[in-house]
Design a protein around this motif. Structure first.
Motif, mmCIF file in Angstrom:
data_model
loop_
_atom_site.group_PDB
_atom_site.id
_atom_site.type_symbol
_atom_site.label_atom_id
_atom_site.label_comp_id
_atom_site.label_asym_id
_atom_site.label_seq_id
_atom_site.Cartn_x
_atom_site.Cartn_y
_atom_site.Cartn_z
ATOM 1 N N THR A 252 0.858 -1.182 0.000
ATOM 2 C CA THR A 252 0.000 0.000 0.000
ATOM 3 C C THR A 252 0.897 1.235 0.000
ATOM 4 O O THR A 252 2.111 1.138 0.226
ATOM 5 C CB THR A 252 -0.907 0.028 1.244
ATOM 6 O OG1 THR A 252 -0.111 0.403 2.387
ATOM 7 C CG2 THR A 252 -1.543 -1.336 1.497
ATOM 8 N N LEU A 267 -6.286 1.798 -0.345
ATOM 9 C CA LEU A 267 -5.434 1.881 -1.530
ATOM 10 C C LEU A 267 -4.354 0.807 -1.495
ATOM 11 O O LEU A 267 -3.749 0.556 -0.443
ATOM 12 C CB LEU A 267 -4.779 3.262 -1.622
ATOM 13 C CG LEU A 267 -5.712 4.458 -1.802
ATOM 14 C CD1 LEU A 267 -4.915 5.758 -1.807
ATOM 15 C CD2 LEU A 267 -6.523 4.330 -3.095
ATOM 16 N N GLY A 270 -0.691 -0.738 -7.709
ATOM 17 C CA GLY A 270 -0.932 -1.497 -8.936
ATOM 18 C C GLY A 270 0.338 -1.713 -9.729
ATOM 19 O O GLY A 270 1.432 -1.303 -9.332
ATOM 20 N N ASN A 272 1.389 -0.299 -12.331
ATOM 21 C CA ASN A 272 2.014 0.938 -12.797
ATOM 22 C C ASN A 272 2.684 1.710 -11.669
ATOM 23 O O ASN A 272 3.143 2.833 -11.860
ATOM 24 C CB ASN A 272 0.985 1.829 -13.495
ATOM 25 C CG ASN A 272 -0.161 2.232 -12.574
ATOM 26 O OD1 ASN A 272 -0.227 1.798 -11.422
ATOM 27 N ND2 ASN A 272 -1.070 3.054 -13.080
ATOM 28 N N GLU A 274 1.300 2.995 -9.151
ATOM 29 C CA GLU A 274 0.416 4.009 -8.584
ATOM 30 C C GLU A 274 -0.618 3.374 -7.655
ATOM 31 O O GLU A 274 -0.987 2.206 -7.831
ATOM 32 C CB GLU A 274 -0.295 4.767 -9.700
ATOM 33 C CG GLU A 274 0.640 5.558 -10.615
ATOM 34 C CD GLU A 274 1.303 6.711 -9.900
ATOM 35 O OE1 GLU A 274 0.716 7.230 -8.925
ATOM 36 O OE2 GLU A 274 2.417 7.098 -10.303
ATOM 37 N N THR A 276 -4.127 2.286 -6.245
ATOM 38 C CA THR A 276 -5.415 1.960 -6.859
ATOM 39 C C THR A 276 -6.354 1.491 -5.756
ATOM 40 O O THR A 276 -5.931 0.760 -4.860
ATOM 41 C CB THR A 276 -5.264 0.880 -7.949
ATOM 42 O OG1 THR A 276 -6.533 0.635 -8.566
ATOM 43 C CG2 THR A 276 -4.727 -0.418 -7.387
ATOM 44 N N VAL A 585 -9.585 -4.891 -7.359
ATOM 45 C CA VAL A 585 -8.974 -3.566 -7.400
ATOM 46 C C VAL A 585 -9.428 -2.832 -8.653
ATOM 47 O O VAL A 585 -9.866 -3.442 -9.635
ATOM 48 C CB VAL A 585 -7.431 -3.657 -7.357
ATOM 49 C CG1 VAL A 585 -6.972 -4.329 -6.067
ATOM 50 C CG2 VAL A 585 -6.894 -4.407 -8.564
ATOM 51 N N ALA A 586 -9.308 -1.511 -8.621
ATOM 52 C CA ALA A 586 -9.807 -0.682 -9.720
ATOM 53 C C ALA A 586 -8.853 -0.629 -10.902
ATOM 54 O O ALA A 586 -9.212 -0.089 -11.956
ATOM 55 C CB ALA A 586 -10.078 0.735 -9.206
ATOM 56 N N ALA A 587 -7.641 -1.170 -10.756
ATOM 57 C CA ALA A 587 -6.660 -1.109 -11.834
ATOM 58 C C ALA A 587 -7.207 -1.771 -13.093
ATOM 59 O O ALA A 587 -7.878 -2.808 -13.030
ATOM 60 C CB ALA A 587 -5.366 -1.792 -11.401
ATOM 61 N N GLU A 588 -6.894 -1.190 -14.231
ATOM 62 C CA GLU A 588 -7.421 -1.688 -15.509
ATOM 63 C C GLU A 588 -6.990 -3.124 -15.776
ATOM 64 O O GLU A 588 -7.757 -3.922 -16.334
ATOM 65 C CB GLU A 588 -6.956 -0.778 -16.638
ATOM 66 C CG GLU A 588 -7.538 -1.133 -17.997
ATOM 67 C CD GLU A 588 -7.129 -0.151 -19.082
ATOM 68 O OE1 GLU A 588 -7.380 -0.434 -20.263
ATOM 69 O OE2 GLU A 588 -6.555 0.896 -18.733
ATOM 70 N N SER A 590 -6.196 -5.278 -13.421
ATOM 71 C CA SER A 590 -6.561 -6.064 -12.230
ATOM 72 C C SER A 590 -5.359 -6.545 -11.429
ATOM 73 O O SER A 590 -5.499 -7.408 -10.560
ATOM 74 C CB SER A 590 -7.426 -7.283 -12.614
ATOM 75 O OG SER A 590 -8.620 -6.864 -13.215
ATOM 76 N N TYR A 592 -2.183 -6.237 -8.711
ATOM 77 C CA TYR A 592 -1.723 -5.511 -7.539
ATOM 78 C C TYR A 592 -0.422 -6.143 -7.061
ATOM 79 O O TYR A 592 -0.070 -7.258 -7.449
ATOM 80 C CB TYR A 592 -2.774 -5.503 -6.426
ATOM 81 C CG TYR A 592 -3.167 -6.860 -5.895
ATOM 82 C CD1 TYR A 592 -2.499 -7.438 -4.817
ATOM 83 C CD2 TYR A 592 -4.226 -7.571 -6.466
ATOM 84 C CE1 TYR A 592 -2.869 -8.676 -4.325
ATOM 85 C CE2 TYR A 592 -4.594 -8.819 -5.980
ATOM 86 C CZ TYR A 592 -3.911 -9.366 -4.908
ATOM 87 O OH TYR A 592 -4.268 -10.595 -4.423
#
Length: 712
Positions: A252, A267, A270, A272, A274, A276, A585-588, A590, A592
């Motif tokens: 996190t 949070l 992800g 990237n 960043e 998420t 998770v909200a990451a495009e 998915s 983490y």
């Protein structure tokens, strides 16, 4: 220790050492309540005069004794840094280990701090750990070998430590069962004449094993585990989707957290780098769990239905998209022509941690951690053959000027202004004290958390400083250039690995033993290697420049850079059952970040077996027991060959097995002595007295009735 307000000067032929206790550690943790630890140290080093003033400790006297006192306090601080207290027993054992090393009796690289901080298990407010060097080697052998024999006198922790490792393995889901057994020779292995049920008959003899279990597990859980067959205690003669465990760490923005502690809206990091948000948390109940391990040693736990984003070499050549597979789909299919089949994705950008305020330029900190002298006994200094690094360090430290003393040596002097008083503190010394780095030595340096958990620019600058000072490019024919870093500090090694992984790279580590290494050269003289070196091989993503020093940067770029960091799945192994949870998770993509910076999508098999009191097995029983070893199992055999209770004429299987299996691959014999007794100190002296009596009276095999010291 003598409390003194005045400085002491060593007499001719004497040596002096000074040690500063960091402000984070109250002096009572170092000296003990009522100076009890101090008295232990003074008694052990009569040739050294030890004084305390505030948080400064000094020792004057015989050079060898003073050096040992200095090493002792260094080791004590390493232990205290982990949050563990120092006790009289721990100090006495540390001194014994240091003296053994000093006298050339030690045959391994372990230090007292490494021994005393190796936690095996924490349960019910207490921590189980080895207390002596031989105990640590015994525990390490259990990790490394399939069959381990622990042989030694009563009170050396043979069975207790083995059971702690068994419980640890069960809790980590490395095994699914624990089997504890003893030869019930007191009842002649014929229990029928005893009253009651089978368990009534064997319970008194197996009681020590139950008692140890109650020390290590919640007593209320033991009947349930035994009813389910997860734990079995018996005499030797009766031996015949998409989820991770709730304790698995997830990254996190504030650091690592167990996945079971996450809630919707929290949070995580992800692919990237960043943050998420977590969109959903779905408890999955108990699941079959697997350990997924990558080739660089990183690993995590997940269920058989857990999803992984992977690709094969064929996918990469044909520019096919990454595929998503379940864990169980890959089991048994991890190799292709002896190469690892499934590649894992890496971070596409460095992890984005929140900015933190820091007191020193991060590149300067990296240089000082690499080639700086931070002992605090003198003005901070820096050693380099590259004037470019000296200039860069001076530019990064406002209020400091580097004065060249000759050769590679520079002193970091405070810039004086008109009106300054002489007592103004050197700014570098002040900052090092704030960071708890003052008085640190090459083997105890570390990267402070405010730098480890900071922006990517800060983390990269620290890494560049470390690599410019103690690292370099390694050019190989027909291969891309890798980066190599070395340090004698275990803490700094782990911090460098964390920096590399957080930037999207991979790091492999190995140890280069000090023993047997040819000495280095400095100022025309040999420099002996006193500590092991930890080598870290690094690959960083394209676009991340590891060096600022021109000669290293040019060599790195001329070799084509570092290539592409890659991770492949090396093994997938069953790890038992555990309460598990799935998060969305909200990451495009998915993905983490889970532990070790891995990216993830949303007979007596598999057992730890302990044979206690093995000196009372016959040769036939020992063979039967060892040949019952199943797949994914581990065996620990413990016993004391001086306490044989077998009928006259029956040879102890533990005695015989040493002649048969000594030297066999994956079988290890750990031998403990009276120096490893961790009961009352008198126990060790009693054992020594009986051994002396046996040798003087010619008692054969230690079976004389008067030579028995029965173990409870």
């Amino acid at each position: 220790m003598t409390q003194t307000p005045t400085a002491h000067t060593p007499a001719q032929g004497q040596s002096r050492a000074q040690f500063t206790v960091p402000a984070a550690h109250p002096m009572v943790t170092v000296l003990g309540s009522g100076d009890v630890l101090l008295r232990v140290i003074e008694k052990a080093f009569p040739a050294a005069d030890i004084h305390v003033r505030g948080n400064e400790i000094s020792a004057i006297g015989d050079a060898r004794e003073v050096a040992l006192v200095q090493r002792l306090f260094d080791e004590m601080m390493l232990v205290l840094r982990t949050g563990q207290p120092m006790t009289e027993d721990a100090v006495e054992r540390s001194i014994a280990m240091l003296r053994a090393t000093e006298n050339g009796e030690g045959d391994g690289p372990e230090t007292p701090a490494e021994v005393l901080t190796q936690n095996i298990l924490s349960s019910r407010g207490r921590t189980i750990r080895p207390k002596t060097l031989n105990q640590k080697r015994y525990v390490d052998a259990i990790d490394k070998h399939t069959i381990v024999f622990g042989i030694g006198p009563a009170g050396t922790g043979k069975t207790y430590l083995a059971m702690a490792k068994a419980v640890q393995a069960l809790q980590a889901k490395q095994v699914s069962r624990i089997i504890l057994t003893r030869p019930a020779v007191e009842a002649g292995e014929r229990l029928g004449f005893l009253p009651g049920t089978l368990y009534d008959k064997i319970d008194p003899y197996l009681r020590p094993l139950y008692d140890a279990l109650h020390d290590m597990l919640d007593p209320d859980s033991i009947p349930r585990l035994m009813a389910a067959g997860t734990i079995e205690v018996a005499p030797l003669a009766y031996m015949r989707g998409r989820a991770q465990p709730v304790f698995t760490n997830v990254l996190t923005p504030d650091g690592w957290r167990p996945i079971g502690d996450l809630a919707v809206g929290d949070l995580v990091i992800g692919s990237n780098g960043e943050p998420t948000p977590v969109l959903g948390v779905y408890p999955q109940g108990e699941k079959d769990i697997y350990r997924v391990t990558a080739q660089d040693g990183s690993w995590t736990l997940c269920c058989g239905e857990h999803l992984w984003t992977v690709r094969t070499a064929s996918d990469r050549r044909r520019d096919k998209p990454w595929r998503v597979l379940e864990t169980k789909e890959m089991i048994g299919n991890l190799r292709a022509a002896h190469a690892r089949r499934y590649e894992l994705p890496m971070l596409t950008a460095p992890v984005s941690f929140p900015d933190r305020e820091i007191p020193m330029d991060p590149y300067a900190l990296g240089l000082l951690l690499g080639d700086g002298c931070l002992t605090g006994s003198t003005t901070p200094s820096f050693a380099t053959e590259d004037p470019e690094l000296a200039e860069a360090l001076e530019a990064a430290l406002p209020g400091v000027v580097l004065r060249h003393r000759g050769g590679p040596d520079y002193v970091l002097n405070r810039v004086k202004s008109p009106g300054d008083v002489v007592t103004l503190e050197n700014p570098v010394t002040r900052i090092l004290r704030e960071l708890d780095l003052l008085r640190s030595r090459s083997h105890s340096k570390f990267v402070p958390d405010d730098y480890l958990r900071n922006s990517a620019d800060v983390r990269l600058a620290v890494l560049q400083g470390l690599l410019d000072s103690d690292g370099g490019p390694v050019v190989q024919t027909d291969r891309t250039c890798r980066i190599q870093y070395s340090t004698t500090s275990i803490l700094l090694r782990d911090d460098v690995i964390a920096l590399v992984q957080s930037l999207g790279g991979v790091a492999y580590t190995r140890r280069r033993a000090a023993e047997g290494r040819a000495p280095g050269r400095a100022n025309g003289r040999d420099v002996v290697h006193n500590r092991d070196s930890h080598i870290v091989d690094i690959r960083l993503p394209e676009g991340i420049e590891p060096f600022r020093l021109a000669r290293k940067r040019d060599k790195y770029l001329a070799a084509g850079g570092g290539g592409r960091p890659m991770r492949f799945i090396d093994s997938i192994e069953p790890a038992g059952r555990e309460e598990a949870v799935c998060i969305q998770v909200a990451a495009e993509d998915s993905l983490y970040v889970t532990q070790d910076y891995l990216l993830t999508h949303n007979t007596l098999n598999d057992a730890f077996i302990i044979l206690d009191e093995a000196q009372n097995t016959s040769a036939e029983q020992m063979k039967m027991f060892l040949t019952r070893l199943g797949f994914d199992s581990k065996i620990v055999v413990t016993g004391d060959v001086t306490q044989v209770d077998l009928p006259s004429g029956t040879k102890s299987g533990l005695r015989q097995v040493q002649d048969i299996l000594e030297g066999l691959d994956d079988v290890h014999f750990s031998r403990l002595t009276t120096q490893d007794v961790v009961r009352h100190k008198l126990v060790g002296r009693i054992v020594d007295a009986y051994e002396k009596y046996d040798s003087q009276n010619g008692t054969e095999n230690g079976t004389h009735k008067g030579a028995r010291t029965k173990r409870k």
